[in-house]
Design a protein around this motif. Structure first.
Motif, PDB file in Angstrom:
ATOM      1  N   LEU A 141       5.800  -2.567  -9.855  1.00  0.00           N
ATOM      2  CA  LEU A 141       4.725  -3.553  -9.830  1.00  0.00           C
ATOM      3  C   LEU A 141       3.599  -3.163 -10.782  1.00  0.00           C
ATOM      4  O   LEU A 141       3.149  -2.013 -10.803  1.00  0.00           O
ATOM      5  N   SER A 142       3.130  -4.147 -11.528  1.00  0.00           N
ATOM      6  CA  SER A 142       2.064  -3.902 -12.497  1.00  0.00           C
ATOM      7  C   SER A 142       0.751  -3.571 -11.792  1.00  0.00           C
ATOM      8  O   SER A 142       0.393  -4.186 -10.787  1.00  0.00           O
ATOM      9  N   LEU A 143       0.029  -2.599 -12.351  1.00  0.00           N
ATOM     10  CA  LEU A 143      -1.301  -2.248 -11.852  1.00  0.00           C
ATOM     11  C   LEU A 143      -2.390  -2.705 -12.819  1.00  0.00           C
ATOM     12  O   LEU A 143      -3.533  -2.261 -12.730  1.00  0.00           O
ATOM     13  N   GLU A 144      -2.038  -3.598 -13.724  1.00  0.00           N
ATOM     14  CA  GLU A 144      -3.006  -4.086 -14.708  1.00  0.00           C
ATOM     15  C   GLU A 144      -4.108  -4.884 -14.025  1.00  0.00           C
ATOM     16  O   GLU A 144      -3.848  -5.706 -13.144  1.00  0.00           O
ATOM     17  N   ASP A 145      -5.332  -4.643 -14.450  1.00  0.00           N
ATOM     18  CA  ASP A 145      -6.497  -5.371 -13.953  1.00  0.00           C
ATOM     19  C   ASP A 145      -7.078  -6.159 -15.123  1.00  0.00           C
ATOM     20  O   ASP A 145      -7.844  -5.632 -15.926  1.00  0.00           O
ATOM     21  N   THR A 146      -6.687  -7.411 -15.229  1.00  0.00           N
ATOM     22  CA  THR A 146      -7.090  -8.235 -16.375  1.00  0.00           C
ATOM     23  C   THR A 146      -8.598  -8.370 -16.478  1.00  0.00           C
ATOM     24  O   THR A 146      -9.177  -8.305 -17.569  1.00  0.00           O
ATOM     25  N   GLU A 147      -9.257  -8.527 -15.335  1.00  0.00           N
ATOM     26  CA  GLU A 147     -10.714  -8.705 -15.337  1.00  0.00           C
ATOM     27  C   GLU A 147     -11.419  -7.503 -15.951  1.00  0.00           C
ATOM     28  O   GLU A 147     -12.280  -7.635 -16.823  1.00  0.00           O
ATOM     29  N   THR A 148     -11.047  -6.311 -15.511  1.00  0.00           N
ATOM     30  CA  THR A 148     -11.677  -5.101 -16.038  1.00  0.00           C
ATOM     31  C   THR A 148     -11.320  -4.892 -17.501  1.00  0.00           C
ATOM     32  O   THR A 148     -12.158  -4.494 -18.316  1.00  0.00           O
ATOM     33  N   LYS A 149     -10.082  -5.177 -17.854  1.00  0.00           N
ATOM     34  CA  LYS A 149      -9.629  -4.996 -19.231  1.00  0.00           C
ATOM     35  C   LYS A 149     -10.423  -5.874 -20.188  1.00  0.00           C
ATOM     36  O   LYS A 149     -10.851  -5.437 -21.258  1.00  0.00           O
ATOM     37  N   VAL A 165      -4.167  -0.786  -6.435  1.00  0.00           N
ATOM     38  CA  VAL A 165      -3.062   0.007  -5.884  1.00  0.00           C
ATOM     39  C   VAL A 165      -2.894  -0.303  -4.401  1.00  0.00           C
ATOM     40  O   VAL A 165      -1.776  -0.503  -3.907  1.00  0.00           O
ATOM     41  N   ARG A 166      -4.014  -0.385  -3.690  1.00  0.00           N
ATOM     42  CA  ARG A 166      -3.964  -0.680  -2.257  1.00  0.00           C
ATOM     43  C   ARG A 166      -3.361  -2.062  -2.001  1.00  0.00           C
ATOM     44  O   ARG A 166      -2.534  -2.245  -1.100  1.00  0.00           O
ATOM     45  N   GLU A 167      -3.776  -3.044  -2.795  1.00  0.00           N
ATOM     46  CA  GLU A 167      -3.244  -4.400  -2.637  1.00  0.00           C
ATOM     47  C   GLU A 167      -1.740  -4.441  -2.885  1.00  0.00           C
ATOM     48  O   GLU A 167      -0.998  -5.109  -2.154  1.00  0.00           O
ATOM     49  N   ARG A 168      -1.292  -3.735  -3.924  1.00  0.00           N
ATOM     50  CA  ARG A 168       0.142  -3.717  -4.226  1.00  0.00           C
ATOM     51  C   ARG A 168       0.927  -3.047  -3.100  1.00  0.00           C
ATOM     52  O   ARG A 168       2.007  -3.516  -2.719  1.00  0.00           O
ATOM     53  N   LEU A 247      -0.322   3.964   7.078  1.00  0.00           N
ATOM     54  CA  LEU A 247       0.768   4.276   6.159  1.00  0.00           C
ATOM     55  C   LEU A 247       0.322   4.102   4.712  1.00  0.00           C
ATOM     56  O   LEU A 247       0.641   4.933   3.844  1.00  0.00           O
ATOM     57  N   ILE A 248      -0.422   3.041   4.439  1.00  0.00           N
ATOM     58  CA  ILE A 248      -0.937   2.822   3.087  1.00  0.00           C
ATOM     59  C   ILE A 248      -1.819   3.993   2.663  1.00  0.00           C
ATOM     60  O   ILE A 248      -1.715   4.490   1.536  1.00  0.00           O
ATOM     61  N   GLU A 249      -2.671   4.459   3.562  1.00  0.00           N
ATOM     62  CA  GLU A 249      -3.534   5.597   3.245  1.00  0.00           C
ATOM     63  C   GLU A 249      -2.709   6.852   2.970  1.00  0.00           C
ATOM     64  O   GLU A 249      -3.034   7.637   2.068  1.00  0.00           O
ATOM     65  N   ASP A 250      -1.638   7.040   3.737  1.00  0.00           N
ATOM     66  CA  ASP A 250      -0.804   8.231   3.567  1.00  0.00           C
ATOM     67  C   ASP A 250      -0.076   8.235   2.226  1.00  0.00           C
ATOM     68  O   ASP A 250       0.349   9.292   1.746  1.00  0.00           O
ATOM     69  N   ILE A 251       0.084   7.063   1.638  1.00  0.00           N
ATOM     70  CA  ILE A 251       0.705   6.968   0.313  1.00  0.00           C
ATOM     71  C   ILE A 251      -0.361   7.005  -0.781  1.00  0.00           C
ATOM     72  O   ILE A 251      -0.231   7.710  -1.784  1.00  0.00           O
ATOM     73  N   LEU A 252      -1.434   6.251  -0.580  1.00  0.00           N
ATOM     74  CA  LEU A 252      -2.450   6.088  -1.615  1.00  0.00           C
ATOM     75  C   LEU A 252      -3.216   7.381  -1.904  1.00  0.00           C
ATOM     76  O   LEU A 252      -3.450   7.727  -3.069  1.00  0.00           O
ATOM     77  N   VAL A 253      -3.619   8.095  -0.873  1.00  0.00           N
ATOM     78  CA  VAL A 253      -4.455   9.287  -1.080  1.00  0.00           C
ATOM     79  C   VAL A 253      -3.747  10.353  -1.920  1.00  0.00           C
ATOM     80  O   VAL A 253      -4.330  10.876  -2.882  1.00  0.00           O
ATOM     81  N   PRO A 254      -2.483  10.706  -1.626  1.00  0.00           N
ATOM     82  CA  PRO A 254      -1.812  11.679  -2.508  1.00  0.00           C
ATOM     83  C   PRO A 254      -1.644  11.178  -3.940  1.00  0.00           C
ATOM     84  O   PRO A 254      -1.706  11.977  -4.881  1.00  0.00           O
ATOM     85  N   LEU A 255      -1.433   9.874  -4.112  1.00  0.00           N
ATOM     86  CA  LEU A 255      -1.354   9.330  -5.470  1.00  0.00           C
ATOM     87  C   LEU A 255      -2.681   9.509  -6.198  1.00  0.00           C
ATOM     88  O   LEU A 255      -2.718   9.908  -7.369  1.00  0.00           O
TER      89      LEU A 255
END
Length: 260
Positions: A141-149, A165-168, A247-255
Motif C-alpha cells: 500500500l502506498s504511503l504517499e501524502d499528496t497534500e504534503t508533497k 501509516v496508521r490509516e493504512r 494491535l495497530i500500535e504494536d505494529i506501528l511503534v516498532p516501524l
C-alpha cells in the motif's frame, strides 16, 4: 458487558437462555481452535516474512507499507478452482476500491488475475493485494501524502507521515478480518502471523502531521536504520477484530523506531 482480556473474549449475559447460548458458542470456538493441532509460531512468522518483497538498496522507489497476514495452523483453505472464481476476485477488488476498508486508488485502473497459484488485485505503479490458497493476505500500500508533497514543492515525498501509516494499517487489518471471515468462516485458522515493513523508506524521515507542520518548508533528510528488517507478531485470530487498536500500535511503534 464485553471485554477483551488476556487473549480471550469475555462477555456478559442477560438471562439463562443467553448464558446457555454463550457457553455453547464458546465451547464451539474452543473446539475449533484446538481441533487442527498446535500452532508453529516461528513458522508463521517465517512464512509471513517470506511474502514481503525483497527491497533493492540504493534504488529510488515509492514508499510502500508491506503488510502480510498468514493464518495457522498452516493448511490449504481455498481450492485451486475457488481461486479462479470470478466472484471471489470481483469481491476482493470491489471491497478494496469501494468498501469500508478502501485500500486502492479509485482514480487508477485495477486488474484481478492469477499470479501463479495466488489471486492478485493490482494497480499499475500502485498498491496490490495478494491472496494465497492457504488464506494468507499480503498488502502493498502506498504511503504517499499528496497534500504534503504539493505543499513542500515535492520534498514532502521524503516524509513518512505517521497518521497515514496508521490509516493504512487500520484499513488493511479490517479488510483482512473480513476476507478471513469470507474464505474461512469455520475458523480453521485460529492464529495469525503478521509481518510489516516500510519499503522505499531509505533517506525518508518519519513525522507526525503536527511535526511536519512545525517544520515549515525545511526538511532534514533521514537515514533510517541501515539494517531494517520486517517486524513481526503472532496473535489469536479474534484479536484482528476485537483488539485492533492495540494491535495497530504494536505494529506501528516498532516501524517508527526504525526511522528514529
Amino acid at each position: 458487558m464485553q471485554a477483551w482480556e488476556g487473549g480471550l473474549f469475555r462477555r456478559g449475559f442477560r438471562d439463562a437462555t443467553d448464558l446457555h447460548e454463550a457457553i455453547t458458542q464458546s465451547l464451539h470456538d474452543y473446539i475449533l481452535s484446538n481441533a487442527t493441532g498446535p500452532v508453529d509460531q516461528e513458522g508463521l512468522i517465517a512464512k509471513a516474512k517470506a511474502l514481503i518483497p525483497v527491497e533493492r538498496q540504493n534504488q529510488h522507489s515509492a514508499t510502500m507499507l508491506e503488510l502480510v497476514i498468514v493464518g495457522g495452523p498452516f493448511q490449504q483453505i481455498l481450492r485451486p478452482i475457488e481461486m479462479e472464481s470470478p466472484d471471489l476476485g470481483e469481491e476482493l477488488q470491489q471491497k478494496a476500491l469501494f468498501g469500508d476498508s478502501r485500500l486502492l486508488d479509485r482514480t487508477k485502473g485495477s486488474v484481478v488475475a492469477l499470479d501463479g497459484p495466488d489471486l492478485l488485485v493490482q494497480q499499475d505503479r500502485g498498491g496490490s493485494i495478494r491472496l494465497t490458497e492457504q488464506g494468507a493476505v499480503a498488502f502493498r500500500l502506498s504511503l504517499e501524502d499528496t497534500e504534503t508533497k504539493d505543499r513542500m514543492s515535492g520534498f514532502g515525498g521524503m516524509l513518512i507521515i505517521e497518521e497515514i501509516v496508521r490509516e493504512r494499517l487500520q484499513s488493511a487489518l479490517r479488510y483482512a478480518a473480513a476476507t478471513l471471515e469470507r474464505i474461512d468462516p469455520t475458523q480453521r485458522l485460529t492464529h495469525l502471523g503478521i509481518a510489516a515493513f516500510v519499503s522505499g523508506g531509505e533517506y525518508r524521515t518519519w513525522k507526525t502531521r503536527a511535526q511536519q507542520t512545525s517544520m515549515g518548508g525545511s526538511l532534514q533528510m533521514g537515514m533510517g536504520q541501515a539494517d531494517r528488517a520486517p517486524i513481526s507478531i503472532v496473535i489469536r485470530r479474534a484479536a484482528l477484530r476485537l483488539d485492533r487498536t492495540p494491535l495497530i500500535e504494536d505494529i506501528l511503534v516498532p516501524l517508527r523506531r526504525q526511522f528514529s
